[in-house]
Design a protein around this motif. Structure first.
Motif, short mmCIF file in Angstrom:
data_model
loop_
_atom_site.label_atom_id
_atom_site.label_comp_id
_atom_site.label_asym_id
_atom_site.label_seq_id
_atom_site.Cartn_x
_atom_site.Cartn_y
_atom_site.Cartn_z
N ASN A 3 0.83 -1.20 0.00
CA ASN A 3 0.00 0.00 0.00
C ASN A 3 0.87 1.25 0.00
OD1 ASN A 3 0.35 1.14 2.83
ND2 ASN A 3 -0.26 -0.97 3.30
N ARG A 4 0.23 2.37 -0.27
CA ARG A 4 0.91 3.67 -0.33
C ARG A 4 0.48 4.57 0.84
NH1 ARG A 4 -0.91 6.70 -4.64
NH2 ARG A 4 0.84 8.07 -4.24
N ILE A 5 0.02 3.99 1.92
CA ILE A 5 -0.51 4.79 3.04
C ILE A 5 0.56 5.73 3.59
CG2 ILE A 5 -1.48 4.72 5.37
CD1 ILE A 5 -2.79 2.02 4.54
N LYS A 6 1.73 5.21 3.86
CA LYS A 6 2.80 6.05 4.42
C LYS A 6 3.14 7.19 3.46
CE LYS A 6 7.25 5.69 6.71
NZ LYS A 6 8.26 4.73 7.19
N PHE A 46 -11.86 1.55 2.09
CA PHE A 46 -12.69 2.64 1.55
C PHE A 46 -12.51 3.91 2.37
CE2 PHE A 46 -15.25 -0.43 -0.92
CZ PHE A 46 -15.38 0.28 -2.09
N LYS A 47 -12.46 3.78 3.69
CA LYS A 47 -12.28 4.95 4.55
C LYS A 47 -10.94 5.63 4.27
CE LYS A 47 -14.95 3.72 8.67
NZ LYS A 47 -14.84 3.42 10.11
N GLY A 53 -8.94 11.30 -0.54
CA GLY A 53 -9.59 11.82 -1.74
C GLY A 53 -9.18 11.10 -3.01
N THR A 54 -9.02 9.79 -2.90
CA THR A 54 -8.59 9.02 -4.05
C THR A 54 -9.34 7.69 -4.10
OG1 THR A 54 -6.63 8.23 -5.25
CG2 THR A 54 -6.64 7.91 -2.85
N GLU A 55 -8.99 6.84 -5.03
CA GLU A 55 -9.64 5.53 -5.16
C GLU A 55 -8.79 4.47 -4.46
OE1 GLU A 55 -10.05 5.03 -9.36
OE2 GLU A 55 -11.67 6.50 -9.48
N ILE A 56 -9.44 3.40 -4.08
CA ILE A 56 -8.75 2.31 -3.39
C ILE A 56 -7.53 1.84 -4.19
CG2 ILE A 56 -8.95 -0.12 -2.71
CD1 ILE A 56 -11.73 0.45 -1.73
#
Length: 65
Positions: A3-6, A46-47, A53-56
């Motif tokens: 994922n790209r969360i960080k 989804f949250k 402000g982007t897509e999953i």
């Protein structure tokens, strides 16, 4: 699942604590997500996408095994 969360969090100057609070999870959950030790539920995914402000698909990188 990667994922790209960080990366998104840093781009938006958001701390782990702030993100955790906004999503209703613990900071430990954010740490585990960022380190790839935990896969987000569909609801949490989804949250996270909505928060940034982007897509999953822009947050989570699905690689078939």
């Amino acid at each position: 699942m990667n994922n790209r969360i960080k990366e998104l969090r840093k781009e938006n100057n958001v701390t782990q604590e702030e993100l955790a609070f906004a999503l209703g999870v613990t900071r430990q959950t954010i740490i585990s997500l960022e380190n790839g030790k935990y896969n987000a539920s569909l609801q949490l995914a989804f949250k996270i996408a909505k928060y940034f402000g982007t897509e999953i698909e822009n947050v989570f990188i699905f690689e078939e095994e």
